[in-house]
Design an enzyme around this catalytic site. Sequence first.
Site, PDB file in Angstrom:
ATOM      1  N   GLY A  71       0.806  -1.222   0.000  1.00  0.00           N
ATOM      2  CA  GLY A  71       0.000   0.000   0.000  1.00  0.00           C
ATOM      3  C   GLY A  71       0.837   1.270   0.000  1.00  0.00           C
ATOM      4  O   GLY A  71       0.409   2.311   0.501  1.00  0.00           O
ATOM      5  N   CYS A 153      -1.501   3.828 -10.920  1.00  0.00           N
ATOM      6  CA  CYS A 153      -2.262   4.715 -10.055  1.00  0.00           C
ATOM      7  C   CYS A 153      -3.639   4.896 -10.685  1.00  0.00           C
ATOM      8  O   CYS A 153      -3.807   4.609 -11.866  1.00  0.00           O
ATOM      9  CB  CYS A 153      -1.537   6.056  -9.955  1.00  0.00           C
ATOM     10  N   LYS A 187       7.002   4.075 -15.692  1.00  0.00           N
ATOM     11  CA  LYS A 187       7.009   2.657 -15.291  1.00  0.00           C
ATOM     12  C   LYS A 187       5.663   2.029 -15.582  1.00  0.00           C
ATOM     13  O   LYS A 187       4.626   2.477 -15.106  1.00  0.00           O
ATOM     14  CB  LYS A 187       7.341   2.492 -13.809  1.00  0.00           C
ATOM     15  N   ASN A 214       5.983  -3.669 -13.673  1.00  0.00           N
ATOM     16  CA  ASN A 214       5.464  -3.659 -12.316  1.00  0.00           C
ATOM     17  C   ASN A 214       4.860  -5.046 -12.058  1.00  0.00           C
ATOM     18  O   ASN A 214       4.995  -5.939 -12.893  1.00  0.00           O
ATOM     19  CB  ASN A 214       4.417  -2.532 -12.191  1.00  0.00           C
ATOM     20  N   GLY A 265      11.879  -7.738 -13.434  1.00  0.00           N
ATOM     21  CA  GLY A 265      10.861  -8.763 -13.260  1.00  0.00           C
ATOM     22  C   GLY A 265      11.553 -10.080 -12.944  1.00  0.00           C
ATOM     23  O   GLY A 265      11.923 -10.817 -13.844  1.00  0.00           O
TER      24      GLY A 265
END
Lengths: 325, 257
Positions: A71, A153, A187, A214, A265
């Site tokens: 978070g 986001c 990203k 990500n 990754g």
Amino acid sequence: MNLSVKIANVTFQNPVTVASGTFGHAEKYYNLKEVRKLGAIVPKTVTFYPQVGNPPVRIWETPSGMINAIGIENPGIDGFIQAKLPNFKKIGVPLIISILGHNPQEFVGIVEKLNNVILSEAKDLKESLDSSAYRPQNDRMGGIAAIELNLSCPNLQHKTLVAQDTQATQEIVKQIKTISKFPVIAKLSPNVTDIGEIALAAEAGGADAISLINTFTAMSIDIKTRQSRIGNFTGGLSGPAIRPIALAMVHQVYKSVKIPVIGMGGIANADDALEFMIAGATMVAVGTMNFVNPRAPLDVLEGITSYMKENKIADIKEIIGSLKE
Amino acid sequence: MDKIQNTYRVISNERLCAHFWRLTFDAPQLAQEVQPGQFVHIRTADGLEPLFRRPFSIYRAQRYVEILYEPIGPGTRLLAVKQKGDSLDVLGPLGTGFKMPPERTKQVVMIAGGIGVAPMLILTDILKKKKYELILLYGGRTRGHVYPMKEFKDSGVKVYISTDDGSVGSKGRVSVLFDKVHFNPLTTFIYTCGPNPMIKGVQEFAAKHNIGGQASCEEIMACGLGACLGCSIETKHGYRTVCYDGPAFDLEEVIFY
């Protein structure tokens, strides 16, 4: 032997860095001499306001990987600049600051505060040095070298992430590029249909580089309670389990755009990192494996150096994108 | 990249009783530096399965470092096949250990469940140098979970045992032993470690009788270094990492649900 790589106008001494959120442990633990060997350091993502993070349980171990839902616990941009940035600067490695806004205004607010960091530094320098000795921020070790936009986001108009929408990605990158005094890296999230399109949108917005990937949205369920094991319900999968998919996506993006790609990754060792570089990555980041082997980024760097020696490669650029088809 | 990552040699790895094993390794510097309640983070696999290191409280640190463990998952089962002379990839000592008892303390009551007894022996080794009355209330599942009690008795600790099945000591959870001890709010200090429901019970008992103490907590852990923020638990001061802010916390500080 030349290991240095360039993103926009910034030269990094070598291509090895860390993924955001995986390096940030206390100064008392790390060996400064060794950390200094890295090409760049990416601290944990910073938001405009402080965030306390998600309720436990925040992580779960999976086959060769992990699910996390931390978070983005962080002190906010003001807290970061005051309390954390000075210690990161002391390491003496270029910093790539990962930032996330919950809306465009927050992104802009964070970047303005980071811009002010250089302005105040330039002022300090002018006071202490004569003007001929002044060198731009980007050439000085230990300063902010670039900004990485964490595009995982919310995209307010749609119920998606910014990184899942070409238009939103292009707009936010463009908006930040207009004001940022630093090179901007976008990203990307792998939770998309065509990551090449998103990368093109970021490039069209003016991004100086693309970093990927990500984490993948993931779950784990406790069959006794029939509840999610993760406090936040879902989390993001990372680690060696996702490496082959990350590699394919890095190669796809490398083929789509002209700007440099930072690949990550599940990289655990130099062989993994070299795969990413051959697939087209200019820089490589170690993420989850930092939690397992804190030496992993240095092992990667040492391994790349040995590979170059063994194969009589004088310049690392000979490796980047050298995949034979 | 870290000062605290080292490879050590296994001295011995023995099964102590039906459920508990003890692994001893040669780490003189670590043995000297470690504080009671701190832990080591051990990479049990050579490859990637299981991926995470496994955290273990230090059981004893004298000439060698000892950990106590129960082979129940993929990590601890790999640990059980380590042999004398094998090398062990260890991060440590990590975390914040137990605070020492306040000045006025005369009686120290350690309350432990199962493998949670591990940090109590190194604590005993430190506390027995002072003139405390040392008591251990220990709850194990069965007869096969009570071996380590001998080492506490040998160190002068008064030990009371409960087992879930009544095979040794009193029948029931460790809370059935609370009336064996005369707790004094001014002079008693509690140390506790075990499953969360047990610590919660000790916390409620201590609050009711106004007794101070420390609890060693656990949560699934990745880095062990305070970097990933994965092992956070809720405390009265907000989320705190077990690996860096803990594992030892003030007993009343931790929030359980």
